[in-house]
Scaffold this motif. Sequence first.
Motif, PDB file in Angstrom:
ATOM      1  N   LEU A   1    -138.291 -41.131  -2.148  1.00  0.00           N
ATOM      2  CA  LEU A   1    -138.638 -40.298  -3.299  1.00  0.00           C
ATOM      3  C   LEU A   1    -137.965 -38.940  -3.270  1.00  0.00           C
ATOM      4  O   LEU A   1    -137.879 -38.308  -2.218  1.00  0.00           O
ATOM      5  N   PRO A   2    -137.528 -38.476  -4.443  1.00  0.00           N
ATOM      6  CA  PRO A   2    -137.066 -37.087  -4.512  1.00  0.00           C
ATOM      7  C   PRO A   2    -138.268 -36.152  -4.389  1.00  0.00           C
ATOM      8  O   PRO A   2    -139.391 -36.510  -4.760  1.00  0.00           O
ATOM      9  N   GLU A   3    -138.055 -34.975  -3.867  1.00  0.00           N
ATOM     10  CA  GLU A   3    -139.159 -34.021  -3.655  1.00  0.00           C
ATOM     11  C   GLU A   3    -139.873 -33.658  -4.954  1.00  0.00           C
ATOM     12  O   GLU A   3    -141.075 -33.454  -4.961  1.00  0.00           O
ATOM     13  N   TRP A   4    -139.148 -33.595  -6.072  1.00  0.00           N
ATOM     14  CA  TRP A   4    -139.763 -33.191  -7.338  1.00  0.00           C
ATOM     15  C   TRP A   4    -140.796 -34.198  -7.834  1.00  0.00           C
ATOM     16  O   TRP A   4    -141.622 -33.887  -8.673  1.00  0.00           O
ATOM     17  N   LEU A   5    -140.798 -35.412  -7.267  1.00  0.00           N
ATOM     18  CA  LEU A   5    -141.688 -36.460  -7.752  1.00  0.00           C
ATOM     19  C   LEU A   5    -142.986 -36.586  -6.966  1.00  0.00           C
ATOM     20  O   LEU A   5    -144.006 -37.017  -7.502  1.00  0.00           O
ATOM     21  N   LYS A   6    -142.988 -36.190  -5.724  1.00  0.00           N
ATOM     22  CA  LYS A   6    -144.159 -36.382  -4.868  1.00  0.00           C
ATOM     23  C   LYS A   6    -145.346 -35.552  -5.331  1.00  0.00           C
ATOM     24  O   LYS A   6    -145.183 -34.411  -5.757  1.00  0.00           O
ATOM     25  N   GLY A   7    -146.557 -36.142  -5.251  1.00  0.00           N
ATOM     26  CA  GLY A   7    -147.752 -35.375  -5.556  1.00  0.00           C
ATOM     27  C   GLY A   7    -148.827 -36.185  -6.261  1.00  0.00           C
ATOM     28  O   GLY A   7    -148.703 -37.378  -6.485  1.00  0.00           O
TER      29      GLY A   7
ATOM     30  N   ASN B   1    -139.403 -39.650 -15.134  1.00  0.00           N
ATOM     31  CA  ASN B   1    -138.437 -38.713 -15.690  1.00  0.00           C
ATOM     32  C   ASN B   1    -138.903 -37.287 -15.441  1.00  0.00           C
ATOM     33  O   ASN B   1    -140.053 -36.948 -15.735  1.00  0.00           O
ATOM     34  N   LYS B   2    -138.008 -36.474 -14.940  1.00  0.00           N
ATOM     35  CA  LYS B   2    -138.275 -35.056 -14.749  1.00  0.00           C
ATOM     36  C   LYS B   2    -138.257 -34.387 -16.122  1.00  0.00           C
ATOM     37  O   LYS B   2    -137.415 -34.699 -16.957  1.00  0.00           O
ATOM     38  N   THR B   3    -139.199 -33.500 -16.379  1.00  0.00           N
ATOM     39  CA  THR B   3    -139.239 -32.788 -17.654  1.00  0.00           C
ATOM     40  C   THR B   3    -138.720 -31.367 -17.462  1.00  0.00           C
ATOM     41  O   THR B   3    -138.396 -30.956 -16.350  1.00  0.00           O
TER      42      THR B   3
ATOM     43  N   GLU C   1    -143.719 -28.696 -13.174  1.00  0.00           N
ATOM     44  CA  GLU C   1    -144.914 -29.367 -12.676  1.00  0.00           C
ATOM     45  C   GLU C   1    -145.282 -30.622 -13.468  1.00  0.00           C
ATOM     46  O   GLU C   1    -146.288 -31.257 -13.197  1.00  0.00           O
ATOM     47  N   GLU C   2    -144.444 -31.031 -14.428  1.00  0.00           N
ATOM     48  CA  GLU C   2    -144.751 -32.212 -15.236  1.00  0.00           C
ATOM     49  C   GLU C   2    -143.645 -33.261 -15.152  1.00  0.00           C
ATOM     50  O   GLU C   2    -142.472 -32.941 -15.006  1.00  0.00           O
ATOM     51  N   ILE C   3    -144.079 -34.529 -15.241  1.00  0.00           N
ATOM     52  CA  ILE C   3    -143.152 -35.659 -15.301  1.00  0.00           C
ATOM     53  C   ILE C   3    -143.572 -36.567 -16.443  1.00  0.00           C
ATOM     54  O   ILE C   3    -144.705 -36.497 -16.930  1.00  0.00           O
ATOM     55  N   ASN C   4    -142.659 -37.415 -16.873  1.00  0.00           N
ATOM     56  CA  ASN C   4    -142.965 -38.457 -17.842  1.00  0.00           C
ATOM     57  C   ASN C   4    -142.895 -39.773 -17.086  1.00  0.00           C
ATOM     58  O   ASN C   4    -141.985 -39.995 -16.292  1.00  0.00           O
ATOM     59  N   PHE C   5    -143.873 -40.671 -17.334  1.00  0.00           N
ATOM     60  CA  PHE C   5    -143.972 -41.913 -16.584  1.00  0.00           C
ATOM     61  C   PHE C   5    -143.996 -43.101 -17.531  1.00  0.00           C
ATOM     62  O   PHE C   5    -144.773 -43.142 -18.474  1.00  0.00           O
ATOM     63  N   GLN C   6    -143.114 -44.064 -17.263  1.00  0.00           N
ATOM     64  CA  GLN C   6    -143.063 -45.299 -18.041  1.00  0.00           C
ATOM     65  C   GLN C   6    -143.282 -46.470 -17.096  1.00  0.00           C
ATOM     66  O   GLN C   6    -142.633 -46.579 -16.057  1.00  0.00           O
ATOM     67  N   PHE C   7    -144.220 -47.361 -17.471  1.00  0.00           N
ATOM     68  CA  PHE C   7    -144.537 -48.550 -16.691  1.00  0.00           C
ATOM     69  C   PHE C   7    -144.178 -49.762 -17.533  1.00  0.00           C
ATOM     70  O   PHE C   7    -144.795 -50.013 -18.566  1.00  0.00           O
ATOM     71  N   ASN C   8    -143.139 -50.497 -17.111  1.00  0.00           N
ATOM     72  CA  ASN C   8    -142.575 -51.596 -17.898  1.00  0.00           C
ATOM     73  C   ASN C   8    -142.210 -51.063 -19.278  1.00  0.00           C
ATOM     74  O   ASN C   8    -141.478 -50.094 -19.369  1.00  0.00           O
ATOM     75  N   ASP C   9    -142.723 -51.645 -20.356  1.00  0.00           N
ATOM     76  CA  ASP C   9    -142.397 -51.172 -21.703  1.00  0.00           C
ATOM     77  C   ASP C   9    -143.401 -50.159 -22.230  1.00  0.00           C
ATOM     78  O   ASP C   9    -143.314 -49.740 -23.385  1.00  0.00           O
TER      79      ASP C   9
END
Length: 119
Positions: free
Chosen positions: A31-37, A93-95, A99-107
């Motif tokens: 994992l990239p550091e920006w994603l962990k948490g 996806n990094k925004t 402190e925020e990310i966008n998350f997609q699970f399958n479609d």
Amino acid sequence: MKRIIVIFILSVISIGCASESTEFDTQGFNLPEWLKGEYEGVHTGKYLRISNQNIEFKVDAQEYLFNYTMIVSETEDENHYTITTESDILIFNKTTLDEEINFQFNDLNLGWFKNKKIE
């Protein structure tokens, strides 16, 4: 006699160098550091936990747990991290907000998640 001793010492050295490592294997997601948490859905309030060992989240009433042994492939660039398993695709996806990310699970786009900072 000297030759036998030299051959013996060289044999021991070469066997020692060729032996496999007995260190504990600490594999995990790369994992990239920006994603962990630990995250909370901005609009949904749902949880998302991301560590080197597991990724956990909930969609409707179904809880999901992915660990590094389930990975078929993973790809990363500066702003995206994708994990593919035999049956699922997880896209992070990094925004523009750190402190925020966008998350997609399958479609299914699960939306924005805000990192819960431990203070």
